[in-house]
Structure formats: C-alpha cells, structure tokens
Design a protein around this motif. Sequence first.
Motif, mmCIF file in Angstrom:
data_model
loop_
_atom_site.group_PDB
_atom_site.id
_atom_site.type_symbol
_atom_site.label_atom_id
_atom_site.label_comp_id
_atom_site.label_asym_id
_atom_site.label_seq_id
_atom_site.Cartn_x
_atom_site.Cartn_y
_atom_site.Cartn_z
ATOM 1 N N LYS A 37 0.814 -1.221 0.000
ATOM 2 C CA LYS A 37 0.000 0.000 0.000
ATOM 3 C C LYS A 37 0.846 1.269 0.000
ATOM 4 O O LYS A 37 0.643 2.194 0.783
ATOM 5 C CB LYS A 37 -0.931 0.004 1.220
ATOM 6 N N GLY A 38 1.820 1.304 -0.897
ATOM 7 C CA GLY A 38 2.643 2.491 -1.044
ATOM 8 C C GLY A 38 3.699 2.680 0.023
ATOM 9 O O GLY A 38 4.344 3.730 0.079
ATOM 10 N N VAL A 39 3.874 1.698 0.874
ATOM 11 C CA VAL A 39 4.829 1.798 1.979
ATOM 12 C C VAL A 39 5.964 0.801 1.759
ATOM 13 O O VAL A 39 5.736 -0.324 1.296
ATOM 14 C CB VAL A 39 4.123 1.521 3.333
ATOM 15 N N CYS A 40 7.195 1.175 2.098
ATOM 16 C CA CYS A 40 8.358 0.313 1.895
ATOM 17 C C CYS A 40 8.381 -0.819 2.923
ATOM 18 O O CYS A 40 7.696 -0.782 3.952
ATOM 19 C CB CYS A 40 9.649 1.120 1.985
ATOM 20 N N ALA A 41 9.196 -1.816 2.650
ATOM 21 C CA ALA A 41 9.281 -2.999 3.523
ATOM 22 C C ALA A 41 9.729 -2.624 4.926
ATOM 23 O O ALA A 41 9.244 -3.178 5.927
ATOM 24 C CB ALA A 41 10.230 -4.020 2.918
ATOM 25 N N ARG A 42 10.649 -1.678 5.037
ATOM 26 C CA ARG A 42 11.163 -1.291 6.352
ATOM 27 C C ARG A 42 10.059 -0.707 7.226
ATOM 28 O O ARG A 42 9.940 -1.040 8.411
ATOM 29 C CB ARG A 42 12.297 -0.277 6.177
ATOM 30 N N CYS A 43 9.235 0.135 6.630
ATOM 31 C CA CYS A 43 8.141 0.737 7.401
ATOM 32 C C CYS A 43 7.052 -0.282 7.727
ATOM 33 O O CYS A 43 6.419 -0.215 8.787
ATOM 34 C CB CYS A 43 7.540 1.913 6.626
ATOM 35 N N VAL A 44 6.830 -1.221 6.817
ATOM 36 C CA VAL A 44 5.847 -2.279 7.067
ATOM 37 C C VAL A 44 6.291 -3.142 8.249
ATOM 38 O O VAL A 44 5.489 -3.466 9.134
ATOM 39 C CB VAL A 44 5.647 -3.148 5.802
ATOM 40 N N VAL A 45 7.570 -3.511 8.267
ATOM 41 C CA VAL A 45 8.093 -4.310 9.375
ATOM 42 C C VAL A 45 7.952 -3.552 10.693
ATOM 43 O O VAL A 45 7.524 -4.112 11.721
ATOM 44 C CB VAL A 45 9.565 -4.691 9.123
ATOM 45 N N ARG A 46 8.293 -2.271 10.671
ATOM 46 C CA ARG A 46 8.202 -1.468 11.892
ATOM 47 C C ARG A 46 6.749 -1.391 12.382
ATOM 48 O O ARG A 46 6.468 -1.574 13.575
ATOM 49 C CB ARG A 46 8.748 -0.063 11.626
ATOM 50 N N GLU A 47 5.838 -1.129 11.450
ATOM 51 C CA GLU A 47 4.430 -1.009 11.823
ATOM 52 C C GLU A 47 3.877 -2.324 12.386
ATOM 53 O O GLU A 47 3.207 -2.338 13.419
ATOM 54 C CB GLU A 47 3.617 -0.593 10.591
ATOM 55 N N ASP A 48 4.182 -3.429 11.722
ATOM 56 C CA ASP A 48 3.651 -4.723 12.163
ATOM 57 C C ASP A 48 4.256 -5.151 13.498
ATOM 58 O O ASP A 48 3.570 -5.732 14.342
ATOM 59 C CB ASP A 48 3.912 -5.785 11.102
ATOM 60 N N LEU A 49 5.550 -4.872 13.694
ATOM 61 C CA LEU A 49 6.185 -5.231 14.955
ATOM 62 C C LEU A 49 5.627 -4.402 16.115
ATOM 63 O O LEU A 49 5.406 -4.923 17.220
ATOM 64 C CB LEU A 49 7.701 -5.047 14.865
ATOM 65 N N GLU A 50 5.417 -3.125 15.882
ATOM 66 C CA GLU A 50 4.851 -2.280 16.934
ATOM 67 C C GLU A 50 3.441 -2.740 17.297
ATOM 68 O O GLU A 50 3.056 -2.745 18.471
ATOM 69 C CB GLU A 50 4.850 -0.816 16.489
ATOM 70 N N ARG A 75 18.064 -6.205 5.201
ATOM 71 C CA ARG A 75 17.083 -6.933 4.398
ATOM 72 C C ARG A 75 15.782 -7.087 5.175
ATOM 73 O O ARG A 75 15.463 -8.149 5.718
ATOM 74 C CB ARG A 75 17.635 -8.305 4.007
ATOM 75 N N PRO A 76 14.983 -5.999 5.273
ATOM 76 C CA PRO A 76 13.728 -6.058 6.034
ATOM 77 C C PRO A 76 12.738 -7.065 5.458
ATOM 78 O O PRO A 76 11.885 -7.574 6.179
ATOM 79 C CB PRO A 76 13.197 -4.625 5.958
#
Length: 447
Positions: A37-50, A75-76
């Motif tokens: 959804k327009g978001v990079c893998a690094r931000c997705v990992v951060r969001e899901d982990l939080e 390698r997120p």
Amino acid sequence: MLPGRSPAGEHICRDCAGITTLLVCDRCSHEAERFRKGVCARCVVREDLESRLNPNSPADVRLKRLVAILADSARPESVYTWMNLKAPKHLLELIGRRELDLTHEAFDAYSPSPAAAGHLREILVHHGMLPNRASLPFALFEQWLAGRLTELEEWPDIHGPIERFARWHHMKNLRRKLDAGAANMNTATLSAKQEITEAGKFLRWLLEEHGVVADGIQQAHIDQYIAEGTSTRKHIRNFVHWLQPGRPRRRTVTVPYRTAKSIPMLTQSQRLELVRNCLEFQQVALSTRVAGLISLLWAHPLVKIVALTTDRLERLPEGMTIKLGDNPAAVPELVAPLFWEQLSNRGNQQTANTGTDWLFPGFRAGQHIHHRTLGERFLVLGIDPQRARNTTLQDLVRQVDARSLIDLLGYSGTIVTQHASRAGAPMSDYVDLRKSHADRQGNDKVD
C-alpha cells in the motif's frame, strides 16, 4: 535505487531510465520499492512489529530497541517473512500480550517452538537486551535430557542406568567445564547427547535381543552389537566403562576402539587442484573458498574453522598471519587477498547477526556457521574434509618440526606423532611430545 537498465545493461536511476512509477515510500519518503500500500518494507516491518509487540503499553525500552533493530536491518523483507511464520508470530504475540517475559528462564520454559524461541533469544543476547549467559548450552542440555528421560520411562530397566549415567557422569563433567569457563560447551553437550542416546539404544537392543539388563552385560553382547551395526555404536564405550568403576585393568567387559582399515588420503596433485578451485571458483561463496583454503593449507578441523574470529587474522609489515594455535602462521601471499576480502565482506549480516566477531557468521544472531553446513558447502569445491586434513597434516609433518607444528596448529602431540609415523617422517623431533602435551593439559584442563 537503480531500477532501470541502460542499452548496455548497466543499472541506472529512475529518471535516466524514464520510469514514471513512483518509487518513494509514502511514510518515510525514502526512495524504495513499495512493499504494501505504497509503503516500503522497512516501514511495514516497523508497523507490524509495533502492533504485535506493543512496546509503548506499558513502555518497554528493550522492545522498542528490538523493533528498531529488526526494522533497520539491511534486508527487512527477510525479517517480514520470518516474523509472519506461524511459530515466530505466536511467540511475538505472547511477548506483546506480556504473557512471556524477556528472561532466559521464560525462554527455557517455552515449549511450543524451541527453535523460534532460540532464534529470538540469540537476537536479544547478541544486541545486549538479555545477558550473555555462558551456561545456555548447559541449560538447553538439561531441557533435552528431561525430555529424553521422559521418553524412557516406559522402560524402567533402561531409564534407571541412563539417568544415572547422564546425571552422575555427564552432568558432573559439564558443570566442571562450565565452572572452568570452557569455550566449547556446544561441542561438549553435543557429545554428551550422542553418548546418552547411543547408550539407550544399546540397552534397548540388549533387552529385546537377549532379555538382559545393564547388570548382565557380557563381552559377547558388546562384540555382537558393535559388529552388526554402524560406526556410531562405538559411542557406548564411555557408558560401558562407567558401569565398571575402578581401574581399567579390573574391567570384565570393554568396547574396543574401532580402527580404520585405511586412512583416507588425497594425492598432492589432487590437493593442489583443490587449492586452485578455492582460488578460481568465483561462483562459489567467498566464505566457503576461504574456509577451504584454511583446511587445505593448515589441516584445521571444520569445528575449529567455523569458530575462528576476525582477530585471528592480522596484517603485519612482513605480510598477513593467521593464528590457529599458540603462534601465528604466515598466510601465503597468493591467497592473502581472499582473506582480506572475507574480512571486509563477511556474509549473513543483513538481518539480525550484525556486528559479530565471527570470521564465518551464521544465520542466527551471535552465532557462527555450523560445521556440518560448511562441510556440505565444501562439496561444491570437491573437498572431502577428512581426506584434506590427513593429506595436509602428513605433508606438514615432513616440513615442520613437531613442536613448532603443535604451536602453529594447536594439535596435540599424540595426533602429530601419529601422522608423522604414517608419513615416515624422522621421529627424533617427537621425543617426549606426549609428556609435553600432558603438561599442557594439566595447566589448562579445559580447552
């Protein structure tokens, strides 16, 4: 990012390639491939982990740091794949609900997926969020032993001797090693597991084939068992001898050493060809080639190669050295560039195993590559570790005096003497090597 290709096949930037698709993350505004959804893998990992770990309710500094470490990995995408597997996902959710504490004791007691718990524990230890417990291999051995003894409860005649052997022999020795600060606890616990497992198999065979329990073992039973099975059956030796306390000459039964009918060897031309493979097979991982050279040039065993640290390599005015024993050995000028490249470009540091001192880092945080994995990778180069080790040692004993060889390679006098004898090397240099080795063992009882 260089997502485009020039007519010559070179990587070029988005503008030069005429790409109109947006390649900027909607959340962090960094140029990156859009992952969800327009978001990079690094931000997705951060969001899901939080979302999964809830580091802010209540606030937990360690969980915040764990989120940052995993999200900021090189390698997120790999982290995302791991955290969404069934076992790690469940583990992270338990931590997020505060149903699993970040303590060694809690990880020890976690039974649904020991592998997932072990991986996360190693990440926490490696990055300083859990204390580095030197007794971890011992604790894992205790867990394994409890499970093994539970499996044997339906055979009381087997359970009793195995429990006593495990607790009075192996646990005592492992605690002694632990108290002495032994660096080889993983190897020691693996050896103990194998001896306990093989002893259990032997007692079950004895009961089923002959209706005999441990107290009734006869030499004929042992001879038949060893002759009919695989070489792993020789590991009952310590168990059989433990059953007969006292001096060896008073033993009524024994397990003879299984001597090899032949010594697997290479010809010198084959060994040189393998060295050439390590230098020229650029399609093979650099770490495998460097490890292969250490095996072919210095006869270092796999279990010790994987445990080498970066400080074992040193650049001096007269050239590069590698320290495998007490004294450093010179690295040949022809292969030194490969060793320096390995130092500056070690693999397996893209996710959680960053900042490690291992020369050959493993996939798990704070761990080196497993020796069995390295042995499998050697096959690509055509290297048989046992043949390479035997050939290299016999070549070295012809060129270097015994005492220097022991200091360079870290081998015992017994091993060096055996290979010198097989190689037909002059034995005058090998006088009192066994005594010398015994003196060293007395000064440092635990390797």
